[in-house]
Design a protein around this motif. Structure first.
Motif, PDB file in Angstrom:
ATOM      1  N   ILE A   1       0.708  -0.756   0.285  1.00  0.00           N
ATOM      2  CA  ILE A   1      -0.123  -0.022   0.481  1.00  0.00           C
ATOM      3  C   ILE A   1       0.309   1.124  -0.333  1.00  0.00           C
ATOM      4  O   ILE A   1       0.433   2.474  -0.565  1.00  0.00           O
ATOM      5  CB  ILE A   1      -0.898   0.054   0.983  1.00  0.00           C
ATOM      6  CG1 ILE A   1      -1.713  -1.210   1.179  1.00  0.00           C
ATOM      7  CG2 ILE A   1      -1.613   1.601   1.653  1.00  0.00           C
ATOM      8  CD1 ILE A   1      -2.989  -1.278   2.038  1.00  0.00           C
ATOM      9  N   SER A   2       1.905   1.413   0.994  1.00  0.00           N
ATOM     10  CA  SER A   2       2.748   2.618   1.414  1.00  0.00           C
ATOM     11  C   SER A   2       3.772   2.350  -0.108  1.00  0.00           C
ATOM     12  O   SER A   2       4.638   1.987  -0.486  1.00  0.00           O
ATOM     13  CB  SER A   2       3.357   2.571   1.992  1.00  0.00           C
ATOM     14  OG  SER A   2       2.783   2.574   3.074  1.00  0.00           O
ATOM     15  N   LEU A   3       3.635   2.937  -0.894  1.00  0.00           N
ATOM     16  CA  LEU A   3       4.525   3.217  -2.995  1.00  0.00           C
ATOM     17  C   LEU A   3       4.629   4.878  -2.569  1.00  0.00           C
ATOM     18  O   LEU A   3       3.745   5.581  -2.038  1.00  0.00           O
ATOM     19  CB  LEU A   3       3.492   2.083  -3.478  1.00  0.00           C
ATOM     20  CG  LEU A   3       3.358   1.609  -3.840  1.00  0.00           C
ATOM     21  CD1 LEU A   3       2.986   0.528  -4.582  1.00  0.00           C
ATOM     22  CD2 LEU A   3       4.797   0.554  -3.636  1.00  0.00           C
ATOM     23  N   PRO A   4       6.084   5.563  -3.101  1.00  0.00           N
ATOM     24  CA  PRO A   4       6.050   6.185  -3.239  1.00  0.00           C
ATOM     25  C   PRO A   4       4.771   6.813  -4.573  1.00  0.00           C
ATOM     26  O   PRO A   4       4.564   5.719  -6.240  1.00  0.00           O
ATOM     27  CB  PRO A   4       7.580   6.534  -4.252  1.00  0.00           C
ATOM     28  CG  PRO A   4       7.694   5.084  -3.979  1.00  0.00           C
ATOM     29  CD  PRO A   4       6.546   4.183  -3.499  1.00  0.00           C
ATOM     30  N   GLY A   5       4.882   7.968  -4.329  1.00  0.00           N
ATOM     31  CA  GLY A   5       3.992   8.742  -6.093  1.00  0.00           C
ATOM     32  C   GLY A   5       2.514   8.258  -5.612  1.00  0.00           C
ATOM     33  O   GLY A   5       2.176   8.039  -4.649  1.00  0.00           O
TER      34      GLY A   5
ATOM     35  N   SER B   1       0.954  -5.144   3.992  1.00  0.00           N
ATOM     36  CA  SER B   1       1.754  -4.092   3.673  1.00  0.00           C
ATOM     37  C   SER B   1       1.234  -3.587   5.197  1.00  0.00           C
ATOM     38  O   SER B   1       1.274  -5.259   6.203  1.00  0.00           O
ATOM     39  CB  SER B   1      -0.242  -2.696   4.073  1.00  0.00           C
ATOM     40  OG  SER B   1       0.229  -1.954   4.246  1.00  0.00           O
ATOM     41  N   ALA B   2       1.972  -3.089   6.134  1.00  0.00           N
ATOM     42  CA  ALA B   2       2.716  -3.047   7.456  1.00  0.00           C
ATOM     43  C   ALA B   2       1.510  -2.019   8.435  1.00  0.00           C
ATOM     44  O   ALA B   2       1.426  -2.411   8.686  1.00  0.00           O
ATOM     45  CB  ALA B   2       4.241  -1.630   7.363  1.00  0.00           C
ATOM     46  N   THR B   3       0.423  -1.754   7.930  1.00  0.00           N
ATOM     47  CA  THR B   3      -0.225  -1.036   8.101  1.00  0.00           C
ATOM     48  C   THR B   3      -1.860  -2.327   8.800  1.00  0.00           C
ATOM     49  O   THR B   3      -1.973  -2.392   8.412  1.00  0.00           O
ATOM     50  CB  THR B   3      -1.538  -0.280   6.907  1.00  0.00           C
ATOM     51  OG1 THR B   3      -0.476   0.648   6.410  1.00  0.00           O
ATOM     52  CG2 THR B   3      -2.580   0.049   7.916  1.00  0.00           C
TER      53      THR B   3
ATOM     54  N   LYS C   1       2.404  -7.534   7.045  1.00  0.00           N
ATOM     55  CA  LYS C   1       4.204  -7.489   6.557  1.00  0.00           C
ATOM     56  C   LYS C   1       4.085  -7.218   8.734  1.00  0.00           C
ATOM     57  O   LYS C   1       4.210  -6.689   9.151  1.00  0.00           O
ATOM     58  CB  LYS C   1       5.387  -6.102   6.805  1.00  0.00           C
ATOM     59  CG  LYS C   1       4.524  -6.063   4.862  1.00  0.00           C
ATOM     60  CD  LYS C   1       5.364  -5.240   4.499  1.00  0.00           C
ATOM     61  CE  LYS C   1       5.131  -5.250   3.094  1.00  0.00           C
ATOM     62  NZ  LYS C   1       6.110  -4.424   2.023  1.00  0.00           N
ATOM     63  N   PRO C   2       5.529  -7.927   9.271  1.00  0.00           N
ATOM     64  CA  PRO C   2       5.808  -8.668   8.678  1.00  0.00           C
ATOM     65  C   PRO C   2       4.954 -10.183   7.741  1.00  0.00           C
ATOM     66  O   PRO C   2       4.101 -10.586   8.919  1.00  0.00           O
ATOM     67  CB  PRO C   2       7.273  -9.671   9.803  1.00  0.00           C
ATOM     68  CG  PRO C   2       6.622  -9.294  10.941  1.00  0.00           C
ATOM     69  CD  PRO C   2       5.760  -7.905  10.659  1.00  0.00           C
ATOM     70  N   PHE C   3       4.926 -10.837   6.371  1.00  0.00           N
ATOM     71  CA  PHE C   3       4.616 -11.998   6.621  1.00  0.00           C
ATOM     72  C   PHE C   3       4.768 -13.280   6.493  1.00  0.00           C
ATOM     73  O   PHE C   3       5.952 -13.428   6.381  1.00  0.00           O
ATOM     74  CB  PHE C   3       3.868 -12.058   5.257  1.00  0.00           C
ATOM     75  CG  PHE C   3       4.945 -11.941   4.522  1.00  0.00           C
ATOM     76  CD1 PHE C   3       5.640 -13.125   3.321  1.00  0.00           C
ATOM     77  CD2 PHE C   3       6.315 -11.225   3.522  1.00  0.00           C
ATOM     78  CE1 PHE C   3       6.393 -13.333   2.733  1.00  0.00           C
ATOM     79  CE2 PHE C   3       7.200 -11.251   2.936  1.00  0.00           C
ATOM     80  CZ  PHE C   3       7.184 -12.456   2.190  1.00  0.00           C
ATOM     81  N   VAL C   4       3.996 -14.384   6.465  1.00  0.00           N
ATOM     82  CA  VAL C   4       4.835 -15.621   6.916  1.00  0.00           C
ATOM     83  C   VAL C   4       4.320 -16.070   5.963  1.00  0.00           C
ATOM     84  O   VAL C   4       3.127 -15.913   4.609  1.00  0.00           O
ATOM     85  CB  VAL C   4       2.963 -16.178   7.441  1.00  0.00           C
ATOM     86  CG1 VAL C   4       3.937 -17.401   7.583  1.00  0.00           C
ATOM     87  CG2 VAL C   4       3.987 -15.926   9.154  1.00  0.00           C
TER      88      VAL C   4
END
Length: 127
Positions: free
Chosen positions: A54-58, A83-85, A104-107
């Motif tokens: 989800i958190s991408l630049p731009g 996502s870490a959200t 995240k962190p993901f399994v």
């Protein structure tokens, strides 16, 4: 084997996810931005699944999902947010745009299971 577009701006996460997906036999194309994803999608066949942070630049991952849903060619592509959200409100908004949401962190086994679920759903529902 599924064709997966991975969109992740963190190099470590991108390489980690890509390695897990490839080890499981999936074909993976990766990019570090939504803009890169849109370019790839304009040049290649629509993948089976898009795994996107989800958190991408731009352009962020949610806006990428909105754009994919608006275009006839990509409106039915399966989207998994990674996502870490962890805020419930943010997750709820994201779930409306996607087929699955993992934190995240993901399994790795959970991500692979979700991919199998959304691809199997396509086959059952005839998407």
């Amino acid at each position: 084997m599924s064709r997966i577009l991975l969109v992740e701006d963190d190099v470590f996460s991108l390489e980690l996810v890509r390695a897990h997906l490839r080890k499981a036999g999936h074909k993976v194309i990766a990019t570090d931005s939504a803009e890169g994803a849109m370019t790839i999608l304009s040049e290649k066949d629509v993948p089976d699944v898009v795994v996107v942070d989800i958190s991408l630049p731009g352009i962020d991952g949610r806006e990428l999902a909105r754009r994919l849903r608006r275009e006839e060619r990509t409106k039915d592509v399966r989207i998994i947010f990674l996502s870490a959200t962890v805020e419930p409100k943010e997750i709820a908004i994201s779930e409306e745009l996607s087929n699955a949401y993992l934190t995240k962190p993901f399994v790795a086994s959970a991500l692979l299971a979700r991919i199998e679920e959304v691809v199997a759903f396509d086959k059952v529902e005839g998407w």
